[in-house]
Design a protein around this motif. Structure first.
Motif, short mmCIF file in Angstrom:
data_model
loop_
_atom_site.label_atom_id
_atom_site.label_comp_id
_atom_site.label_asym_id
_atom_site.label_seq_id
_atom_site.Cartn_x
_atom_site.Cartn_y
_atom_site.Cartn_z
N THR A 150 0.84 -1.21 0.00
CA THR A 150 0.00 0.00 0.00
C THR A 150 0.87 1.25 0.00
O THR A 150 0.58 2.21 -0.72
CB THR A 150 -0.93 0.00 1.23
OG1 THR A 150 -1.77 -1.16 1.19
CG2 THR A 150 -1.81 1.24 1.26
N MET A 187 -4.81 3.60 -2.65
CA MET A 187 -5.93 2.68 -2.67
C MET A 187 -5.74 1.60 -1.61
O MET A 187 -4.61 1.23 -1.30
CB MET A 187 -6.07 2.03 -4.06
CG MET A 187 -7.27 1.10 -4.20
SD MET A 187 -7.55 0.62 -5.93
CE MET A 187 -6.01 -0.22 -6.32
N GLN A 188 -6.87 1.11 -1.07
CA GLN A 188 -6.82 0.02 -0.09
C GLN A 188 -7.88 -1.01 -0.42
O GLN A 188 -9.04 -0.65 -0.71
CB GLN A 188 -7.05 0.55 1.32
CG GLN A 188 -7.02 -0.53 2.39
CD GLN A 188 -5.68 -1.25 2.44
OE1 GLN A 188 -4.64 -0.61 2.60
NE2 GLN A 188 -5.69 -2.57 2.31
N GLY A 189 -7.50 -2.28 -0.43
CA GLY A 189 -8.42 -3.37 -0.67
C GLY A 189 -8.84 -4.05 0.63
O GLY A 189 -8.06 -4.14 1.58
N ASN A 202 -16.91 2.94 -2.26
CA ASN A 202 -16.41 1.58 -2.41
C ASN A 202 -16.64 1.07 -3.83
O ASN A 202 -17.66 1.38 -4.45
CB ASN A 202 -17.11 0.68 -1.39
CG ASN A 202 -16.69 -0.76 -1.53
OD1 ASN A 202 -17.32 -1.53 -2.25
ND2 ASN A 202 -15.63 -1.13 -0.85
N GLU A 238 -15.47 -2.48 -6.60
CA GLU A 238 -14.89 -3.83 -6.70
C GLU A 238 -13.92 -3.89 -7.86
O GLU A 238 -14.16 -3.34 -8.95
CB GLU A 238 -15.99 -4.87 -6.89
CG GLU A 238 -16.90 -5.02 -5.67
CD GLU A 238 -17.92 -6.13 -5.85
OE1 GLU A 238 -17.66 -7.05 -6.67
OE2 GLU A 238 -18.97 -6.09 -5.19
N ASP A 239 -12.80 -4.58 -7.62
CA ASP A 239 -11.77 -4.76 -8.64
C ASP A 239 -11.05 -6.08 -8.34
O ASP A 239 -10.70 -6.33 -7.18
CB ASP A 239 -10.80 -3.58 -8.60
CG ASP A 239 -9.82 -3.59 -9.76
OD1 ASP A 239 -9.88 -4.53 -10.58
OD2 ASP A 239 -8.98 -2.68 -9.84
N TRP A 270 -2.45 -7.27 -3.33
CA TRP A 270 -1.97 -7.64 -2.00
C TRP A 270 -1.84 -9.16 -1.87
O TRP A 270 -2.42 -9.91 -2.66
CB TRP A 270 -2.92 -7.09 -0.93
CG TRP A 270 -2.97 -5.59 -0.93
CD1 TRP A 270 -2.13 -4.74 -0.28
CD2 TRP A 270 -3.91 -4.76 -1.63
NE1 TRP A 270 -2.48 -3.44 -0.53
CE2 TRP A 270 -3.58 -3.42 -1.36
CE3 TRP A 270 -5.00 -5.03 -2.46
CZ2 TRP A 270 -4.29 -2.34 -1.87
CZ3 TRP A 270 -5.71 -3.96 -2.99
CH2 TRP A 270 -5.36 -2.63 -2.70
N PHE A 303 -8.71 -9.29 -2.23
CA PHE A 303 -9.12 -8.05 -1.57
C PHE A 303 -9.90 -7.17 -2.57
O PHE A 303 -9.49 -6.05 -2.89
CB PHE A 303 -7.91 -7.29 -1.03
CG PHE A 303 -7.09 -8.08 -0.06
CD1 PHE A 303 -7.36 -8.05 1.29
CD2 PHE A 303 -6.03 -8.88 -0.51
CE1 PHE A 303 -6.60 -8.79 2.20
CE2 PHE A 303 -5.27 -9.62 0.38
CZ PHE A 303 -5.55 -9.58 1.74
N HIS A 356 -12.81 -5.53 -2.51
CA HIS A 356 -13.63 -4.38 -2.09
C HIS A 356 -12.67 -3.23 -1.75
O HIS A 356 -11.97 -3.29 -0.74
CB HIS A 356 -14.51 -4.76 -0.92
CG HIS A 356 -15.32 -5.99 -1.17
ND1 HIS A 356 -16.36 -6.03 -2.07
CD2 HIS A 356 -15.20 -7.26 -0.69
CE1 HIS A 356 -16.88 -7.24 -2.12
NE2 HIS A 356 -16.19 -8.01 -1.30
N ARG A 357 -12.68 -2.20 -2.55
CA ARG A 357 -11.62 -1.21 -2.49
C ARG A 357 -12.14 0.22 -2.38
O ARG A 357 -13.26 0.53 -2.79
CB ARG A 357 -10.71 -1.35 -3.72
CG ARG A 357 -10.12 -2.76 -3.79
CD ARG A 357 -9.27 -3.01 -5.01
NE ARG A 357 -8.80 -4.39 -5.01
CZ ARG A 357 -8.00 -4.93 -5.93
NH1 ARG A 357 -7.57 -4.18 -6.94
NH2 ARG A 357 -7.64 -6.20 -5.83
N GLU A 408 -10.39 4.44 -2.60
CA GLU A 408 -9.23 5.31 -2.82
C GLU A 408 -8.97 6.11 -1.54
O GLU A 408 -9.90 6.41 -0.78
CB GLU A 408 -9.49 6.23 -4.01
CG GLU A 408 -9.61 5.47 -5.31
CD GLU A 408 -10.09 6.34 -6.46
OE1 GLU A 408 -10.34 7.55 -6.22
OE2 GLU A 408 -10.22 5.82 -7.58
#
Length: 230
Positions: free
Chosen positions: A34, A41-43, A81, A83-84, A89, A98, A100-101, A103
């Motif tokens: 990260t 961005m965080q998943g 939120n 999805e990607d 990670w 992961f 569900h992300r 920014e």
């Protein structure tokens, strides 16, 4: 725009409910990933989907590194939120990506030697009081947790202190209007009320003097006419 990204439609109503304070539990390896991406961005894992879809802009995120037992960073959510499926990670389950992300923008980020000791701060948090005192570390199981704002502010203040970072600027406090004492107001009103009275009195005096002078002049003229007749 990221192709294949699916935006969540479940968090539109959350925007009007005020910000939420999250604690995100991660590993040092994933935090480094990260960080390498600039905390952009965080998943969140699939187990925490129901919580992840509630994340909206202005929410705050506190990072806890499980294998270092320390608090490492804070950030602010800047997107809804989505999805990607891109693999970014690491996880011991191959299928976990992961998805569900959100920014982010980083707020406070410490280097590993400066992490805040979780075993020193953790027992003082309101959030862990849901568990028996000897089991408080269980409060950190799982990836995503909603914590009280007090807890978030406490840990972030410690992060700022450890990193030598000044606290965020406070909004200016509006100055209270100057209260005029009652006596002053009474005097001011009384003075304003007396001004017309003084003016009226002066006019009356001027009229009296005018008429008195007119009578005097009239009397003198009458006497002069009588003297001429004689």
């Amino acid at each position: 725009m990221i192709v294949g990204v699916k935006r969540s439609t479940l968090n539109w109503n959350r925007r009007n409910m005020g910000k939420t304070f999250w604690m995100l539990v991660t590993t040092q390896e994933n935090l480094d990933i990260t960080r390498s991406r600039g905390f952009s961005m965080q998943g969140i894992d699939t187990k925490n989907r129901k919580k992840a879809v509630r994340m909206v802009p202005e929410d705050r995120v506190l990072y806890y590194v499980s294998d270092k037992k320390g608090f490492a960073a804070t950030a602010t959510v800047t997107s809804d939120n989505f999805e990607d499926e891109e693999r970014i990670w690491k996880h011991h389950r191959e299928k976990e990506v992961f998805p569900h992300r959100v920014e982010l923008n980083a707020d406070v980020v410490l280097d590993e030697p400066d992490y805040i000791d979780g075993y020193e701060v953790g027992p003082t948090l309101e959030y862990v009081k849901k568990w028996p005192p000897h089991l408080w570390p269980y409060a950190f199981y799982g990836m995503l947790h909603i914590i009280p704002q007090r807890d978030f502010n406490l840990v972030e203040a410690e992060l700022r202190r450890a990193g030598g970072i000044a606290p965020p600027p406070q909004p200016p406090v509006a100055e209270a209007p100057i209260e005029v004492p009652v006596e002053t107001r009474v005097v001011t009103v009384a003075s304003s009320a007396e001004a017309p009275l003084r003016l009226s009195h002066s006019l009356n005096e001027a009229r009296k003097q005018f008429f008195a002078l007119a009578r005097t002049n009239s009397g003198r003229s009458r006497r002069r006419r009588l003297q001429k007749r004689r």
